[in-house]
Design an enzyme around this catalytic site. Structure first.
Site, short mmCIF file in Angstrom:
data_model
loop_
_atom_site.label_atom_id
_atom_site.label_comp_id
_atom_site.label_asym_id
_atom_site.label_seq_id
_atom_site.Cartn_x
_atom_site.Cartn_y
_atom_site.Cartn_z
N ARG A 18 0.89 -1.29 0.08
CA ARG A 18 -0.10 -0.19 -0.14
C ARG A 18 0.88 1.12 0.07
NH1 ARG A 18 -4.10 0.35 4.45
NH2 ARG A 18 -3.37 -1.41 5.39
N ASN A 238 1.07 1.99 6.99
CA ASN A 238 1.06 1.06 5.89
C ASN A 238 0.72 1.91 4.63
OD1 ASN A 238 0.47 -1.27 7.42
ND2 ASN A 238 -1.33 -0.20 8.40
#
Ligand code: UD1
Ligand code: CA
Length: 465
Positions: A18, A238
């Site tokens: 991500r 993330n």
């Protein structure tokens, strides 16, 4: 009671898709330092005997970064990403001495993508493990505003952990639990590794959950406890957005630290600091100043607005900026003044030396109490190699001087403005190296008359054509 022997296992096998990067996630930086190094530095305060970093296949650049720390660090590769429990199990070959019942030692498991984890929380966990009657396992838990999809820590009436349930597997009642799992844990090495060996995949994600060791511990009669931490500390990064959130939180911490140390930040939110920025007392930092890695600022220094510093050392009482640039290897002595649009790179300026305007000093050594005029340039690069400029103490360099390196200007010398110095100047000499000035008396009127005639002829020609 446990012995002090400690191994750290850092989970970093995730590529971090991500974050949309060619670089593995844990190498992305917060305050000029990789997230992995933040975590490793925090754990280093516990002085572990062994550190094992669990990587995914093909993460050679991370292995290299781990080796670059120079410590005795190990890396292992988790071949397939089968869950946090499997990641810890894959560290087993590097954990000899922490596995058997005769090997008394603790294992701390941390994640490589939590740059805000503090040494204080880790110290508190270590202290809890040393206390008499300490639990065999400790998880780090926190109470976030929004518990979202974190694992829930289910405690019994005595405060001991009964189990940790992953969100995907939790019942409606369990999802009501506010105490969330931060992910890190500390425990007795042989106990932890024997429980990890029992983990299964009968759960919503079909993964080996590290968190299941808590239920297994209880079943085996081991007590497990909780160390509570600030929600920020367990924040896992993330995405780039989360990276920016972590950066902002880290900057708040770093600014608070330098202010507590006696620095005035006139407008703190506009000052960007690196994790290793060291700033003395009674330092004033004006708005919009950037500190890259490796900057050390002495007491009483003033950094004026819009200055950019990295790899620089500034001694007490110096004044930098506004709009100054100190690049790696810039070393300013006490009371030095470096003013607007002055760039210093790999150069030492002796105490009391001044370069107030529009100057480049690169690959240079300048003595004390020397005055560098506006527009002075060390011409350090000849297109092939870099060369050094040496300027003694008490020198006066006139404005707009080019010093073509390698070249030396001796102590006490005076260089006339506009000079291009290509040969060494002896100590105490006066050197002027520029085109000589010529004056013609009354010449201005004659020149204007000649110009007027030329213009008239040109216009005449245009009318005829
Ligand atoms: C984990 C916890 C959850 C907790 C949360 C906190 C488990 C099963 N769950 O969930 O209870 O609330 O962290 O953020 O542990 N990793 C590997 N190999 C793997 C899987 C993961 O190395 O096979 C690494 C990841 O790179 C990451 C860390 O372990 O650094 C955590 O993994 P992640 O998938 O983010 O765990 P969560 O699902 O967030
Ligand atoms: Ca996570």
């Amino acid at each position: 009671m446990t012995s002090a022997k400690l191994a750290v296992v850092v989970l970093a096998a995730g590529q971090g898709t991500r974050i949309e990067s060619a670089r593995p996630k844990v190498l992305h930086e917060v305050a000029g330092k990789s997230m992995l190094n933040h975590v490793l530095d925090a754990t280093a305060t516990l002085a572990p005997e062994r550190i094992v970093v669990v990587l995914g296949p093909g993460m050679e650049v991370v292995a290299e970064a781990v080796r670059a720390r120079g410590d005795d660090l190990h890396t292992v590769v988790q071949e397939r990403r089968l869950g946090t429990g499997d990641a810890v199990a894959s560290a087993r070959p590097a954990l000899a001495g922490y596995l058997g019942p005769k090997d008394a030692g603790d294992i701390l498991v941390v994640f490589g993508d939590t740059p805000l984890l503090t040494a204080e929380t880790l110290q508190a966990m270590a202290a809890a493990r040393r206390a008499p009657g300490a639990p065999a396992l400790l998880c780090v838990a926190f109470r976030p505003e929004d518990p979202a999809h974190y694992g829930r820590v289910v405690c019994g009436p005595d405060g001991a952990v009964e189990k940790i349930v992953e969100y995907a597997d939790a019942s409606a009642a369990e999802r009501e639990v506010e105490l969330c799992n931060g992910g890190m844990l500390l425990g007795d090495g042989p106990v932890l590794m024997s429980l990890v060996a029992q983990l299964g995949t009968d759960n919503a994600k079909g993964e080996y959950y590290l968190t299941d060791v808590f239920a297994l511990a209880r079943a085996a009669g081991h007590r497990a406890g909780v160390a509570e931490a600030d929600p920020d500390e367990v924040m896992g990064v993330n995405s780039r957005v989360e990276l920016a959130v972590a950066e902002a939180l880290m900057q708040l911490r770093l600014r608070a630290r330098v202010m507590a140390g006696g620095a005035t930040l006139v407008d703190p939110t506009t000052v960007w600091l690196s994790a290793d920025t060291a700033i003395g007392r009674d330092v004033t930092i004006q708005p919009n100043v950037y500190f890259g890695p490796g900057v050390v600022i002495g007491d009483g220094v003033e950094i004026r607005a819009f200055s950019h510093l990295e790899g620089a050392t500034v001694a007490a009482g110096a004044r930098v900026g506004p709009f100054a640039r100190l690049r790696p290897g810039a070393v300013l002595g006490a009371g030095v003044r470096v003013g607007n649009f002055v760039e210093v790179k790999n150069a030492t300026l002796g105490a009391g030396t001044k370069a107030d305007h529009l100057t480049y000093l690169g690959d240079a050594e300048v003595g004390a109490e020397t005055s560098i005029g506006a527009g002075t340039i060390t011409c350090n690069y000849d297109g092939l190699a870099k060369h050094r400029t040496e300027i003694g103490a008490g020198v006066f360099i006139g404005s707009n001087t080019a010093l073509v390196a390698p070249v030396t200007v001796g102590a006490g010398a005076i260089v006339g403005a506009g000079s291009t110095i290509t040969r060494d100047v002896a100590a105490g000499a006066v050197s002027v190296a520029r085109g000589a000035q010529k004056d013609r008396e009354g010449g201005a009127a004659r020149l204007r008359e000649a110009q007027r005639k030329r213009k008239a002829r040109a216009e005449d020609g245009k009318n005829k054509s």
